[in-house]
Motif scaffolding. Structure first.
Motif, PDB file in Angstrom:
ATOM      1  N   ALA A   4      97.676 -43.037 -23.003  1.00 51.98           N
ATOM      2  CA  ALA A   4      96.923 -44.232 -22.664  1.00 51.98           C
ATOM      3  C   ALA A   4      96.221 -44.811 -23.878  1.00 51.98           C
ATOM      4  O   ALA A   4      95.655 -44.079 -24.689  1.00 51.98           O
ATOM      5  CB  ALA A   4      95.888 -43.906 -21.588  1.00 51.98           C
ATOM      6  N   SER A   7      90.076 -48.189 -24.391  1.00 49.75           N
ATOM      7  CA  SER A   7      89.223 -49.363 -24.295  1.00 49.75           C
ATOM      8  C   SER A   7      87.874 -49.045 -24.918  1.00 49.75           C
ATOM      9  O   SER A   7      87.349 -47.947 -24.765  1.00 49.75           O
ATOM     10  CB  SER A   7      89.047 -49.769 -22.826  1.00 49.75           C
ATOM     11  OG  SER A   7      90.249 -50.202 -22.275  1.00 49.75           O
ATOM     12  N   HIS A  28      89.597 -47.537 -13.660  1.00 50.51           N
ATOM     13  CA  HIS A  28      90.108 -48.690 -12.924  1.00 50.51           C
ATOM     14  C   HIS A  28      90.875 -48.279 -11.668  1.00 50.51           C
ATOM     15  O   HIS A  28      91.218 -47.108 -11.466  1.00 50.51           O
ATOM     16  CB  HIS A  28      91.009 -49.526 -13.834  1.00 50.51           C
ATOM     17  CG  HIS A  28      92.226 -48.785 -14.347  1.00 50.51           C
ATOM     18  ND1 HIS A  28      93.316 -48.505 -13.557  1.00 50.51           N
ATOM     19  CD2 HIS A  28      92.520 -48.291 -15.580  1.00 50.51           C
ATOM     20  CE1 HIS A  28      94.234 -47.873 -14.261  1.00 50.51           C
ATOM     21  NE2 HIS A  28      93.773 -47.715 -15.500  1.00 50.51           N
ATOM     22  N   THR A  33      94.295 -52.202 -15.330  1.00 44.07           N
ATOM     23  CA  THR A  33      94.088 -51.613 -16.648  1.00 44.07           C
ATOM     24  C   THR A  33      92.591 -51.494 -16.883  1.00 44.07           C
ATOM     25  O   THR A  33      91.780 -52.081 -16.152  1.00 44.07           O
ATOM     26  CB  THR A  33      94.673 -52.488 -17.783  1.00 44.07           C
ATOM     27  OG1 THR A  33      93.919 -53.707 -17.861  1.00 44.07           O
ATOM     28  CG2 THR A  33      96.148 -52.805 -17.558  1.00 44.07           C
ATOM     29  N   ASP A  35      91.013 -52.864 -19.345  1.00 38.80           N
ATOM     30  CA  ASP A  35      90.530 -54.189 -19.725  1.00 38.80           C
ATOM     31  C   ASP A  35      90.313 -55.081 -18.505  1.00 38.80           C
ATOM     32  O   ASP A  35      89.356 -55.860 -18.458  1.00 38.80           O
ATOM     33  CB  ASP A  35      91.517 -54.853 -20.689  1.00 38.80           C
ATOM     34  CG  ASP A  35      91.452 -54.261 -22.088  1.00 38.80           C
ATOM     35  OD1 ASP A  35      90.429 -53.619 -22.415  1.00 38.80           O
ATOM     36  OD2 ASP A  35      92.415 -54.430 -22.844  1.00 38.80           O
ATOM     37  N   ASP A  57      92.145 -46.142 -19.587  1.00 42.24           N
ATOM     38  CA  ASP A  57      93.402 -46.581 -18.999  1.00 42.24           C
ATOM     39  C   ASP A  57      94.131 -45.402 -18.381  1.00 42.24           C
ATOM     40  O   ASP A  57      94.232 -44.333 -18.997  1.00 42.24           O
ATOM     41  CB  ASP A  57      94.306 -47.211 -20.051  1.00 42.24           C
ATOM     42  CG  ASP A  57      93.892 -48.632 -20.397  1.00 42.24           C
ATOM     43  OD1 ASP A  57      93.375 -48.820 -21.509  1.00 42.24           O
ATOM     44  OD2 ASP A  57      94.079 -49.530 -19.573  1.00 42.24           O
ATOM     45  N   CYS A  75      98.068 -59.510 -18.066  1.00 47.52           N
ATOM     46  CA  CYS A  75      97.273 -58.424 -18.654  1.00 47.52           C
ATOM     47  C   CYS A  75      97.985 -57.071 -18.606  1.00 47.52           C
ATOM     48  O   CYS A  75      97.375 -56.049 -18.902  1.00 47.52           O
ATOM     49  CB  CYS A  75      95.924 -58.321 -17.947  1.00 47.52           C
ATOM     50  SG  CYS A  75      94.878 -59.786 -18.134  1.00 47.52           S
ATOM     51  N   PHE A  78     100.633 -52.698 -16.294  1.00 51.99           N
ATOM     52  CA  PHE A  78      99.612 -52.177 -15.395  1.00 51.99           C
ATOM     53  C   PHE A  78      99.788 -50.674 -15.194  1.00 51.99           C
ATOM     54  O   PHE A  78     100.874 -50.128 -15.389  1.00 51.99           O
ATOM     55  CB  PHE A  78      99.672 -52.936 -14.075  1.00 51.99           C
ATOM     56  CG  PHE A  78      99.436 -54.406 -14.249  1.00 51.99           C
ATOM     57  CD1 PHE A  78      98.168 -54.894 -14.500  1.00 51.99           C
ATOM     58  CD2 PHE A  78     100.490 -55.304 -14.215  1.00 51.99           C
ATOM     59  CE1 PHE A  78      97.943 -56.252 -14.703  1.00 51.99           C
ATOM     60  CE2 PHE A  78     100.286 -56.665 -14.400  1.00 51.99           C
ATOM     61  CZ  PHE A  78      99.011 -57.136 -14.653  1.00 51.99           C
ATOM     62  N   ARG A  79      98.712 -50.047 -14.803  1.00 51.58           N
ATOM     63  CA  ARG A  79      98.665 -48.585 -14.806  1.00 51.58           C
ATOM     64  C   ARG A  79      98.032 -48.021 -13.531  1.00 51.58           C
ATOM     65  O   ARG A  79      97.370 -48.729 -12.790  1.00 51.58           O
ATOM     66  CB  ARG A  79      97.871 -48.095 -16.028  1.00 51.58           C
ATOM     67  CG  ARG A  79      98.524 -48.461 -17.357  1.00 51.58           C
ATOM     68  CD  ARG A  79      97.594 -48.163 -18.522  1.00 51.58           C
ATOM     69  NE  ARG A  79      98.254 -48.408 -19.801  1.00 51.58           N
ATOM     70  CZ  ARG A  79      98.957 -47.503 -20.466  1.00 51.58           C
ATOM     71  NH1 ARG A  79      99.068 -46.280 -19.985  1.00 51.58           N
ATOM     72  NH2 ARG A  79      99.542 -47.797 -21.607  1.00 51.58           N
TER      73      ARG A  79
END
Length: 262
Positions: A4, A7, A28, A33, A35, A57, A75, A78-79
């Protein structure tokens, strides 16, 4: 799966003024993510100037989660942290645990701050994970006399049942395995796994998963260490001042009660 990215920590203050603040690890939801969660939590960040919020992340790629498109459609990738759909690739429990822990530890290690890690804050799947990590800390201390973390509290924004097992001490019909699909999990008995470290539960009264959020709170958390905040919203992170101030006021209260210097 992949390592990952990291951030950076965020507060309303300039970066140079936040390096020594107590840190909250932010996790999250599924199909987002770090962010994106930072953007979703912009109002909470504004009202938490005495903390450094660090957004991690998740380790696994997936399609965007509910409500992410079109606002955050650019963005990606995605995760997710956990499996919740049958199409998510199968993974054994040990590997799933290792991937989640590696993503978290990498984020924490590479953050430029040096303040203590005092709390967790998660939304949706990230809230389930936050509670599960806090319980993993608690049960390791109970069974082994020590844990690698010393989180003092967690903020659970729309976190749904059940807890996730991350070690042999929490293997139980009441908890879902780290590599299993958690959506549709059924356990209606009295859970032997009760989190006693303080948690703040934030429930949107118009959220379609509200019954699962209430089940998570009531079935797995000690009412003596639980704070409930209800607001008139759907499955999203609150942004209005009136809602956010209620949440952040309780975060400050609980943090101070737990000895956090803010």
């Amino acid at each position: 799966m992949t390592s990952a990215p990291v951030s950076r920590g965020h507060t309303p203050l300039p970066e140079s003024q936040t390096l020594h603040l107590p840190r909250i690890l932010c996790l999250h939801g599924g199909g987002v993510t770090g962010d994106v969660f930072r953007a979703q939590a912009r109002s909470l960040i504004k009202y938490l100037p005495d903390f450094r919020l660090v957004f991690a992340d998740g380790p696994f790629f997936c399609d965007p989660g509910p409500g992410i498109v079109p606002v955050y459609q650019d963005c990606g990738p995605f995760r997710r942290w956990l499996r919740w759909l049958p199409e998510h690739p199968e993974i054994d429990n040990e590997a799933a645990t290792e991937e989640v822990m590696y993503a978290i530890e990498t984020c924490k290690r590479e953050d430029e701050g040096d303040g203590p890690w005092v709390g967790l804050m998660g939304f949706s799947q990230g809230a389930k994970l936050s509670s599960s990590l806090l319980y993993d800390q608690q049960i390791r201390v109970e069974k082994e006399g020590k844990a690698d973390t010393d989180y003092k509290f967690a903020v659970l924004l729309a976190g749904r049942s059940p807890l996730v097992s991350f070690c042999e001490h929490s293997k139980s019909p009441a908890c879902v395995d780290a590599g299993a699909i958690s959506e549709g999990f059924k356990f209606d008995g009295e859970s032997p796994h009760i989190l006693k470290i303080p948690t703040i539960h934030v429930h949107g009264l118009a959220d379609q998963g509200l019954h699962l959020h209430r089940k998570m709170m009531n079935q797995y958390h000690d009412p003596k260490s639980t704070t409930l905040i209800e607001w008139d919203g759907t499955h999203r992170v609150p942004i209005k001042k009136t809602d956010v101030e209620k949440i952040t006021t309780e975060i400050y209260r609980v943090a101070r009660e737990q000895g956090v210097k803010v």
